[in-house]
Design an enzyme around this catalytic site. Structure first.
Site, PDB file in Angstrom:
ATOM      1  N   ILE A 530      38.638  43.510  20.737  1.00  0.00           N
ATOM      2  CA  ILE A 530      40.187  44.019  21.176  1.00  0.00           C
ATOM      3  C   ILE A 530      40.157  43.946  22.658  1.00  0.00           C
ATOM      4  O   ILE A 530      41.248  44.300  23.234  1.00  0.00           O
ATOM      5  CB  ILE A 530      39.868  45.559  20.789  1.00  0.00           C
ATOM      6  N   VAL A 532      39.280  40.709  26.189  1.00  0.00           N
ATOM      7  CA  VAL A 532      38.377  39.693  26.486  1.00  0.00           C
ATOM      8  C   VAL A 532      38.755  39.797  28.369  1.00  0.00           C
ATOM      9  O   VAL A 532      39.760  39.855  28.782  1.00  0.00           O
ATOM     10  CB  VAL A 532      38.941  38.352  25.962  1.00  0.00           C
ATOM     11  N   GLY A 533      37.358  39.660  29.014  1.00  0.00           N
ATOM     12  CA  GLY A 533      37.589  39.572  30.413  1.00  0.00           C
ATOM     13  C   GLY A 533      36.449  38.785  31.001  1.00  0.00           C
ATOM     14  O   GLY A 533      35.636  38.188  30.462  1.00  0.00           O
ATOM     15  N   GLY A 534      36.332  39.077  32.346  1.00  0.00           N
ATOM     16  CA  GLY A 534      35.465  37.950  33.220  1.00  0.00           C
ATOM     17  C   GLY A 534      33.745  38.457  32.498  1.00  0.00           C
ATOM     18  O   GLY A 534      32.888  37.842  32.736  1.00  0.00           O
ATOM     19  N   PHE A 535      33.648  39.873  32.347  1.00  0.00           N
ATOM     20  CA  PHE A 535      32.284  40.398  32.082  1.00  0.00           C
ATOM     21  C   PHE A 535      31.927  39.982  30.786  1.00  0.00           C
ATOM     22  O   PHE A 535      30.750  39.638  30.474  1.00  0.00           O
ATOM     23  CB  PHE A 535      32.545  42.015  32.342  1.00  0.00           C
ATOM     24  N   LYS A 552      31.390  46.998  25.266  1.00  0.00           N
ATOM     25  CA  LYS A 552      31.588  45.864  26.113  1.00  0.00           C
ATOM     26  C   LYS A 552      30.280  45.221  26.208  1.00  0.00           C
ATOM     27  O   LYS A 552      29.148  45.638  26.947  1.00  0.00           O
ATOM     28  CB  LYS A 552      32.255  46.449  27.482  1.00  0.00           C
ATOM     29  N   ASP A 648      41.040  47.972  41.902  1.00  0.00           N
ATOM     30  CA  ASP A 648      41.585  47.134  40.986  1.00  0.00           C
ATOM     31  C   ASP A 648      42.531  47.918  40.059  1.00  0.00           C
ATOM     32  O   ASP A 648      42.620  48.128  38.771  1.00  0.00           O
ATOM     33  CB  ASP A 648      40.713  46.348  39.954  1.00  0.00           C
TER      34      ASP A 648
END
Length: 879
Positions: A530, A532-535, A552, A648
């Site tokens: 659901i 997607v990110g840098g981590f 996550k 952020d």
């Protein structure tokens, strides 16, 4: 025994043959006593404080010592005469009387010239200095007219003091001070004015616990950490047992008096006294019962029953004060009204400013019936002849709509020349100005700063960070923890042996095995992704009885490694708030780094304002979401032991649950701010379009950096477009710059979301836009705090609700007219009641509903436009 002399006590030595057996028995006995004493101290608020220095003098007494009603014994100053340096002094007395509460007020020493008391102290540190005055009639001097000063080597305690000027109807007066004394020789000097005299009835010099004054507190405006409290001297002005009886020195181990609060309550009909047994009060580890006795925490004032579903008023206490001084306000709390944890959230205001927002005592203390106190430093520029303390409910559904207060202490702080009375120092130095001069100087400094700022504004950052694309797409699912959330505290599969260690030491919630999470996410199937990110990827999962969660999973190739993973979850373990999404647990089995959060079914705020073709949100919904996010950020900045800067803030990091309640997310870039600091020097990180230009220029991160980013979020909610859109013409690429250009032209309505057309109250939008504009100031010092932003958003919501209600009634009236004659239509709302936070200068307190249960009459506001939203803050008064 004379002070400063060692007693001559004969000592008999034991025979050497019996010395060691005796010492062994003595040591065992002492250990036994220490154990029982510790147990007694842990369970009894009367655990005795033994002051190293305890000098009590009955001044002017020629005979034996005097015993006060609370059991203390004051020596006659005939025994202390060797410590008095005076050229001409007189001892006077008066016969006992029913009007005199203590024998120390039956005698006095009068000084016709300067005189000094000198004391040898054994303990360096905090000391109470109490001076007792009673100007009884005598044939030597009219003490009512005596005018004099009292000084120590460093501090001015009284300047040109005259008993009759204190407006005190009682026949006696006590002045109490708390001084950090580091010199073993302590002096009290009495200086009469020319042709006048000085007098004193009794003196107390008593050691105080070192922990009584912490070195750190919280300034009121802006709400930031304040360090260096031990560098000041204090005068106790008020010590109030709110909702409870008078506490005499006999019932306080430090010899303090706690008065009742009734004479300070602005409206006693709004407050209700509550109490519990003192045995129900449990002091937490690290909080000594010497701060305040159990009797203070066992009584409180809460909001009175308003006979309405949603009571919305504040309980107010007013304390006459000197506006030329700073004050330390210590507020005492203990939740003795709740039946369960996390049911009581309320706000606290001091002098119309938000001092504590969304206080949840059970989260702060970890239990009910547990004492907690907060030190608030109130700057003289925020003072008026009245120091005002208010409590009120949260402006949303957070449990019981109630607020409580158990005790208040107000201490005047020494000024720049070490005076607690007037503007002259011991050495003759003067501040050189009164209050008006101070205000003028502050104004000059602000004008000069603005002038310098205009020059610096020429430089604007234009260059994007190299990794801005990755940061802009960083997942919005890194969320904070509900450390005490018992629902998810045990692992279904038994977990790892590491589970108990992590839970006990870090408070990280539930430990999940890798097998559990594989089952929950269908072995991390791509269909379950659901986000997607840098981590790494974020998966939807189902655990236990069908509870949905966001999982996550860290990407081994990610730049965020094990150190960041551990740092991140340890930081999140500090946080708990309704508007911060909960971290349920974690997994670090093998090489996996996985975090499990509560699932936010409605996803990011951004998806609902543009880009996903979802049904548009109404203006009221957008306001409520922004208010929720502001509450979460305000808690980060002010609600933790160390302030936390999110770093952020953006619409993808504001998530919505199934009821569209907003919760702040993604703490991967967050930073702690230590007490006494207002910034963190760090490399620039964040998302392009939201990045604070001052942070970019100076590489100094502050809580005002979050405020800037939040200003961009407000414009996204209003205009329904991204913060940065490179496909648009150059002048429209940056939302903040583009929208503010239209705002300055007075044409912001031309660029708002078309879905809002015709549904927004212009005054509500104006208040909202002004708040956003202030957030986007080039320099952090010119931006409001999140607490101030929150107030303005709540006010904008009130304006919109009143507008919507008026339109609905108008429509009903039109239908009634079309249908023929009918009952008299209801009058449109005559006033907008601003949120239960500080209001504009023209607002009035809200009364309770009338005896029939109907809505109470409220005062109409003079100004709805809010054209000077933040310039009015110096004069705000809470409801």
């Amino acid at each position: 025994m004379e002070i400063g002399k060692k007693p001559n006590i004969p000592v008999k030595l034991l025979p050497s043959s019996s010395f060691w057996p005796f010492m062994t028995l003595l040591l065992a006995f002492l250990l036994f006593l220490s154990g029982t004493t510790s147990a007694f101290a842990a369970g009894d608020h009367h655990n005795a404080f033994k002051p190293t220095d305890q000098i009590l003098i009955d001044c002017g007494s020629k005979s034996s010592s005097a015993k006060t009603p609370d059991g203390r014994v004051f020596k006659s100053d005939q025994e202390m005469v060797q410590y008095i340096e005076a050229k001409e002094d007189i001892q006077v007395s008066t016969p006992p009387s029913d009007n005199v509460s203590s024998p120390i007020y039956l005698t006095a020493r009068i000084f016709l010239e300067g005189a000094t008391y000198k004391f040898h102290l054994a303990h360096a540190g905090w000391h109470w200095v109490r001076l007792h005055f009673s100007p009884f009639p005598n044939d030597k001097f009219d003490l009512q007219q005596a005018t004099f000063s009292v000084l120590t080597e460093k501090y001015v305690l009284l300047h040109n003091f005259k008993f009759s000027n204190n407006n005190n109807s009682q026949a006696f007066l006590q002045k109490e001070y708390l001084l950090n004394i580091t010199d073993p020789l302590f002096s009290l000097r009495f200086n009469p004015m020319k042709d006048s005299a000085a007098f004193i009835n009794a003196i107390e010099i008593v050691s105080a616990p070192d922990e009584l004054i912490s070195d750190s507190g919280t300034s009121l405006f802006p709400v930031i950490g304040f360090k260096g409290l031990s560098d000041y001297a204090y005068q106790s002005v008020y010590r109030i047992n709110v909702g409870g009886p008078l506490i005499t020195p006999k019932n306080d181990t430090l010899g303090r008096t706690w008065t009742t609060d009734k004479e300070y309550l602005q409206d006693q009909n709004l407050a209700k006294d509550v109490k519990t047994t003192t045995s129900a009060i449990k002091y937490p580890e690290g909080l000594t019962p010497l701060i305040a006795p159990q009797t203070v925490y066992a009584t409180a004032a809460e909001m009175a029953d308003s006979h309405t579903i949603n009571p919305n008023f504040n309980v107010t206490w007013n304390f006459p004060s000197n506006p030329s001084f700073n004050y330390l306000v210590r507020l005492h709390f203990c939740d003795i009204v709740s039946k369960s944890m996390n049911d009581l959230y309320f706000n606290v205001y001091v002098n119309g400013k938000t001092a504590i927002s969304g206080l949840d005592l059970s989260s702060v203390t970890g239990d009910l019936g547990t004492p907690y106190y907060k030190d608030i430093i109130v700057n003289s520029t925020l003072m008026s002849p009245q120091l005002q303390v208010q409590i009120g409910p949260m402006g949303e559904d957070t449990g019981s709509r109630n607020a409580i207060l158990n005790g208040v202490e107000v201490l005047k702080m020494s000024n720049l020349v070490n005076s607690l009375d007037g503007e002259f120092g011991v050495d003759g130095r003067t501040i050189g100005m009164g209050k008006h001069g101070m205000v003028a100087t502050a104004g000059f400094v602000m004008m000069f700063g603005a002038f310098i700022g205009l020059g610096a504004m020429v430089y604007r950052w234009k260059k994007r960070p190299q990794d801005w694309q990755k940061r802009n797409s960083f997942s919005s699912w890194l969320l904070p923890i509900h450390a005490g959330d018992s629902t998810f505290m045990t692992s279904k599969a038994g977990g790892s042996q590491k589970s108990s260690f992590y839970n006990s030491t870090l408070g990280l919630g539930r430990y999940f095995s890798l097998a559990e999470l594989q089952e929950a996410t269908k072995n991390f199937d791509a269909s379950q992704i659901i986000g997607v990110g840098g981590f790494g990827n974020v998966y939807i999962g189902t655990i236990d009885d069908g509870t949905k969660v966001a999982v996550k999973r860290g990407n081994p190739q990610s730049e965020q490694g094990i150190t960041e993973f551990q740092t991140e979850i340890q930081m999140l373990s500090k946080l708990r708030h309704r508007h911060l999404v909960s971290l349920i647990g974690y997994c670090d089995e093998n090489t996996e780094m996985i975090l499990v959060y509560e699932y936010m079914s409605n996803g990011p705020f951004r998806d609902h304002i543009y880009g996903k073709n979802l049904p548009p949100l109404s203006w009221k919904q957008r306001l409520e979401i922004c208010i929720g996010a502001a509450r979460g950020l305000h808690y980060l900045h002010t609600g933790t032991a160390q302030g936390i800067i999110h770093r952020d803030v953006k619409t993808t990091n504001i998530l919505l649950d199934d009821a569209f309640v907003a919760k702040v997310a993604d703490f991967g870039l967050s930073k702690d701010v230590a007490f006494g600091q207002n910034h963190v020097s760090t490399a620039v990180k964040g998302s392009f379009g939201y990045l604070d230009p001052e942070y970019f220029r100076r590489q100094q991160l502050t809580d005002k950096s979050d405020v800037y980013s939040f200003g961009v979020v407000l414009l996204e909610a209003l205009c329904a477009r991204p913060a940065i859109n490179p496909q648009l013409p150059r002048e429209q690429v940056n939302l903040a710059e583009w929208a503010m250009q239209w705002k300055r032209k007075g044409l912001l309505e031309k660029v708002i979301d078309p879905h809002l057309a015709g549904t927004v109250n212009p005054e509500s939008m104006k208040k909202f836009a002004e708040a956003a504009e202030k957030c986007l100031a080039d320099y952090g010092v010119d931006r409001p705090t999140m607490g101030d932003v929150l107030w303005n958003l709540e006010y904008a919501l009130q304006l919109q609700e009143a507008f919507s209600q008026g339109k609905a009634e108008e429509n009903e009236n039109e239908k009634s007219v079309a249908a023929g004659p009918g009952p008299e239509p209801a009058a449109p709302p005559s006033a907008v009641v601003a949120p239960s936070t500080p209001l504009a200068v023209s607002d009035r307190p809200v009364s309770l509903p009338d005896e029939n249960g109907g809505p109470a009459e409220v005062q109409a506001m003079d100004e709805h436009s809010g054209t000077a939203v933040f310039t009015q803050f110096a004069n705000l008064n809470g409801r």
